[in-house]
Design an enzyme around this catalytic site. Structure first.
Site, PDB file in Angstrom:
ATOM      1  CG  ASP A 197      16.228  -6.931   1.096  1.00  0.00           C
ATOM      2  OD1 ASP A 197      16.020  -6.657  -0.084  1.00  0.00           O
ATOM      3  OD2 ASP A 197      15.361  -6.829   1.982  1.00  0.00           O
ATOM      4  CG  HIS A 255      11.934  -5.223   1.669  1.00  0.00           C
ATOM      5  ND1 HIS A 255      12.958  -5.841   0.998  1.00  0.00           N
ATOM      6  CD2 HIS A 255      10.873  -5.259   0.824  1.00  0.00           C
ATOM      7  CE1 HIS A 255      12.538  -6.228  -0.189  1.00  0.00           C
ATOM      8  NE2 HIS A 255      11.273  -5.878  -0.323  1.00  0.00           N
TER       9      HIS A 255
HETATM   10  P1  NAX Z   1       0.872 -11.127  -6.815  1.00  0.00           P
HETATM   11  O1  NAX Z   1       0.160  -9.918  -7.266  1.00  0.00           O
HETATM   12  O2  NAX Z   1       1.241 -12.187  -7.786  1.00  0.00           O
HETATM   13  O3  NAX Z   1      -0.016 -11.859  -5.696  1.00  0.00           O
HETATM   14  C1  NAX Z   1      -0.594 -11.161  -4.642  1.00  0.00           C
HETATM   15  C2  NAX Z   1      -1.852 -11.903  -4.254  1.00  0.00           C
HETATM   16  O4  NAX Z   1      -2.383 -11.311  -3.083  1.00  0.00           O
HETATM   17  C3  NAX Z   1      -2.947 -11.867  -5.323  1.00  0.00           C
HETATM   18  O5  NAX Z   1      -3.346 -13.179  -5.634  1.00  0.00           O
HETATM   19  C4  NAX Z   1      -4.061 -11.078  -4.643  1.00  0.00           C
HETATM   20  O6  NAX Z   1      -5.345 -11.517  -5.032  1.00  0.00           O
HETATM   21  C5  NAX Z   1      -3.778 -11.361  -3.178  1.00  0.00           C
HETATM   22  N1  NAX Z   1      -4.382 -10.406  -2.258  1.00  0.00           N
HETATM   23  C6  NAX Z   1      -4.577  -9.075  -2.410  1.00  0.00           C
HETATM   24  N2  NAX Z   1      -5.225  -8.564  -1.363  1.00  0.00           N
HETATM   25  C7  NAX Z   1      -5.448  -9.578  -0.516  1.00  0.00           C
HETATM   26  C8  NAX Z   1      -6.092  -9.675   0.752  1.00  0.00           C
HETATM   27  N3  NAX Z   1      -6.673  -8.608   1.327  1.00  0.00           N
HETATM   28  N4  NAX Z   1      -6.133 -10.890   1.337  1.00  0.00           N
HETATM   29  C9  NAX Z   1      -5.595 -11.966   0.756  1.00  0.00           C
HETATM   30  N5  NAX Z   1      -4.989 -11.939  -0.454  1.00  0.00           N
HETATM   31  C10 NAX Z   1      -4.913 -10.755  -1.067  1.00  0.00           C
HETATM   32  O7  NAX Z   1       2.122 -10.618  -6.000  1.00  0.00           O
HETATM   33  P2  NAX Z   1       3.440 -11.412  -5.574  1.00  0.00           P
HETATM   34  O8  NAX Z   1       4.436 -11.323  -6.657  1.00  0.00           O
HETATM   35  O9  NAX Z   1       3.055 -12.747  -5.077  1.00  0.00           O
HETATM   36  O10 NAX Z   1       3.983 -10.487  -4.393  1.00  0.00           O
HETATM   37  C11 NAX Z   1       3.260 -10.355  -3.186  1.00  0.00           C
HETATM   38  C12 NAX Z   1       3.859  -9.240  -2.334  1.00  0.00           C
HETATM   39  O11 NAX Z   1       5.198  -9.518  -1.990  1.00  0.00           O
HETATM   40  C13 NAX Z   1       3.882  -7.873  -3.018  1.00  0.00           C
HETATM   41  O12 NAX Z   1       3.415  -6.901  -2.086  1.00  0.00           O
HETATM   42  C14 NAX Z   1       5.356  -7.649  -3.266  1.00  0.00           C
HETATM   43  O13 NAX Z   1       5.679  -6.278  -3.298  1.00  0.00           O
HETATM   44  C15 NAX Z   1       5.972  -8.335  -2.096  1.00  0.00           C
HETATM   45  N6  NAX Z   1       7.393  -8.687  -2.178  1.00  0.00           N
HETATM   46  C16 NAX Z   1       8.145  -8.555  -1.056  1.00  0.00           C
HETATM   47  C17 NAX Z   1       9.482  -8.905  -1.005  1.00  0.00           C
HETATM   48  C18 NAX Z   1      10.274  -8.758   0.246  1.00  0.00           C
HETATM   49  O14 NAX Z   1      11.480  -9.011   0.182  1.00  0.00           O
HETATM   50  N7  NAX Z   1       9.733  -8.384   1.402  1.00  0.00           N
HETATM   51  C19 NAX Z   1      10.163  -9.385  -2.218  1.00  0.00           C
HETATM   52  C20 NAX Z   1       9.246  -9.925  -3.244  1.00  0.00           C
HETATM   53  C21 NAX Z   1       7.950  -9.191  -3.427  1.00  0.00           C
HETATM   54  O15 NAX Z   1       8.182  -8.091  -4.269  1.00  0.00           O
END
Ligand code: NAX
Length: 329
Positions: A159, A187
């Protein structure tokens, strides 16, 4: 030679993981002279994909990368961890209520917090990226009573970076000209990007935008707050490279320090500063030095800012109440 730093990345097979791991292994997280060992945590069905990413990491032959371990066991993943990047989370799906979302993430961040508590190195630093990041960080922190609370942080650097570029464009400057910008609060769409303390090439940012408060309220703030949705709309997928970049920035700044006269934004446990209730993980202006951060004190908060900070903070207080109600903290 330096001892390698253990870096754990959860959700390693996801799209942020794919944008993040290569940069960590190349030295951009901690420095060009710091060897790293990677621990990749994934859920069982995604282990194979994580192995594929690890094969590519091998194929980069990064001189600083001294090992990769892949696991679905948080206790293994956080064994000796110095830096933990908690990226994997349960996304909101259609029809999901906020309580369901918080509960599903509690099922991830509570055991991970415990695993950090029981296994991580004494100097562990945690950045939560997975949403809802601030409250997920609170859940993990509550499950790790033996780790100093301030080691649990949430990412608002994306952000912050988004706001820098929007302000640079409006004022006809470059991001390098801008200092002292702040993201306050959660956030989420309620976050408040504050330019009233900021300077552009040394002069007050508000002057640099021609005192255009209408732009501030109706363009800048919503553009920054809704940027994630705009990226999904344009790209057909959520921000990944920019999110990974912000995670790199967050940890790099935490470890290596802010520049003199400048600060950054981090989601950190509130100490009550600026009327933000103690304990919630809220974004503040912070300076960092020698691996520690401090909230910038003594800023004057005008009415425009106060209302917006309070609204975002209230959302965090509500989220804390909700996870308390669910027994997650
Ligand atoms: P993806 O869905 O591509 O990847 C997430 C991964 O996490 C998957 O491979 C899944 O298998 C794994 N996962 C799920 N549960 C798990 C667990 N218990 N232990 C280990 N791995 C696990 O998502 P991606 O685009 O990489 O985003 C990840 C997260 O970042 C999401 O929650 C998203 O909302 C968040 N974000 C946060 C941002 C921020 O500024 N704070 C911005 C970007 C993003 O949106």
């Amino acid at each position: 030679t330096r001892t390698p730093v253990n870096v754990t990345v959860t959700g390693a097979a996801g799209q942020i993981g794919y944008a993040l791991l290569f940069r960590i292994a190349s030295g951009q997280l901690l420095g060009a002279d710091v060897p790293v060992k990677l621990r990749l945590l994934e859920i069982t069905p995604a282990l194979k994909a994580a192995e594929g990413t690890a094969m590519e990491l091998d194929d980069c032959a990064f001189p600083l990368l001294q090992g990769i371990e892949i696991t679905d066991d948080p206790n293994v993943a956080f064994d000796g961890t110095n830096v933990g990047l908690l990226v994997g989370a349960r996304p909101r799906t259609k029809g999901m209520e906020r309580g369901d979302l918080l509960e599903a993430n509690g099922g991830i961040f509570k055991p991970q917090g415990k695993a950090i508590n029981d296994n991580a190195a004494d100097d562990v630093k945690i950045l939560v990226v997975g949403n809802p990041a601030n409250t997920n960080a609170l859940i993990a922190q509550a499950a790790a009573p033996d780790v100093p609370a301030e080691r649990f942080t949430a990412m608002t650097r994306l952000d912050h970076n988004r706001a820098l570029t929007q302000l640079a464009k409006k004022s006809g400057a470059t991001v390098a000209d801008i200092q002292r910008l702040t993201i306050w609060g959660n956030h989420s769409a309620t976050q408040y990007p504050d330019i009233f303390q900021a300077t552009v090439a040394g002069k007050p940012a508000i002057e640099a935008i021609g005192n255009d408060e209408k732009w501030l309220a109706e363009d800048f703030i919503p553009t920054v707050a809704k940027r994630g949705a705009a990226i999904i709309e344009a790209r057909g997928a959520s921000s990944a490279a920019s999110a990974a970049n912000a995670a790199i920035d967050h940890v790099h700044t935490w470890v290596n320090g802010t520049a003199e006269g400048n600060w950054t934004s981090m989601g950190i446990p509130s100490d009550g500063s600026y009327g933000v209730p103690e304990g919630i993980i809220s974004s503040f202006p912070v300076t960092t030095k020698d691996g520690k951060y401090e909230i910038v004190q003594g800023l004057e908060i005008n009415e425009f800012s106060r209302t917006r900070i309070d609204a975002s903070v209230q959302e965090l207080v509500d989220e804390r109440e909700a996870v308390r109600g669910l027994g997650l903290i």
